[in-house]
Design a protein around this motif. Sequence first.
Motif, PDB file in Angstrom:
ATOM      1  N   HIS A 187       0.822  -1.212   0.000  1.00  0.00           N
ATOM      2  CA  HIS A 187       0.000   0.000   0.000  1.00  0.00           C
ATOM      3  C   HIS A 187       0.860   1.268   0.000  1.00  0.00           C
ATOM      4  O   HIS A 187       0.351   2.367   0.231  1.00  0.00           O
ATOM      5  N   ASN A 188       2.151   1.090  -0.218  1.00  0.00           N
ATOM      6  CA  ASN A 188       3.108   2.202  -0.219  1.00  0.00           C
ATOM      7  C   ASN A 188       3.214   2.886   1.136  1.00  0.00           C
ATOM      8  O   ASN A 188       3.511   4.087   1.222  1.00  0.00           O
ATOM      9  N   MET A 207       3.737  -7.106   4.870  1.00  0.00           N
ATOM     10  CA  MET A 207       3.012  -6.891   6.111  1.00  0.00           C
ATOM     11  C   MET A 207       2.184  -5.612   6.025  1.00  0.00           C
ATOM     12  O   MET A 207       2.699  -4.573   5.626  1.00  0.00           O
ATOM     13  N   GLU A 208       0.908  -5.694   6.367  1.00  0.00           N
ATOM     14  CA  GLU A 208       0.081  -4.486   6.411  1.00  0.00           C
ATOM     15  C   GLU A 208       0.340  -3.697   7.685  1.00  0.00           C
ATOM     16  O   GLU A 208       0.416  -2.472   7.654  1.00  0.00           O
ATOM     17  N   ARG A 209       0.454  -4.395   8.791  1.00  0.00           N
ATOM     18  CA  ARG A 209       0.699  -3.726  10.063  1.00  0.00           C
ATOM     19  C   ARG A 209       2.189  -3.421  10.203  1.00  0.00           C
ATOM     20  O   ARG A 209       3.041  -4.067   9.588  1.00  0.00           O
TER      21      ARG A 209
END
Length: 215
Positions: free
Chosen positions: A87-88, A118-120
């Motif tokens: 998601h940059n 990883m999103e988090r």
Amino acid sequence: MEKFERRRDRFDLFNGMDSAAVNICFPLELPDFRPWCKQEGLAPFHVLLFAVLRSVLKVENFRYRLLDGEVFRIDRLRPSFTAINQHNDLNFALFDWSDNLREFVARGVAAREQASNMERLNTAYASLGLREAKEQVFITCIPWLAFTSIQHPSASIAHPDIPSLAWGKFRDGAPGRLELPFSVQAHHGFVDGFHIHQLASTIAAELEAIISPAA
């Protein structure tokens, strides 16, 4: 620590200020190691990271840290750097040191892939003890920009004892050379402009040694 004791009065001076940080941005000239990296199948960022961190260990002033009011010298580094996820958004990549360049690069690439997926926020660093956490140098790369200044965040602006290093967009220099914007932020009680010059020179020498054929 004998070397530090010779400058303890300088440390006391700067450590008593609201901000003890010195921050210098400059064009860093290096041997053009990109063709060698392409030939060897190694990512230029990770090869440069290897040279930078080895140089940090060779310039003693960048190894001083502060904990509970006491100054000590680290003997090792825990490599880490910023990466972006799908998601940059910024994330942190952390991995274990290796003195072998290829193993170091492989571990760095794997850490980048892990952080990028990883999103988090990767908070693995939070599990480090207070002294272990001091075995870091904060590294960020901004490859899209030829920046001329930068302000690094600091958990404690009064005691920025963990150096923060950043570099930006590569550009061609003289034949066989390249330039990139480079920033060094460190505790002025430990590091002066001369030591930043030493660091820059050592990085160039490290890369020259890497890409030069063995005698």
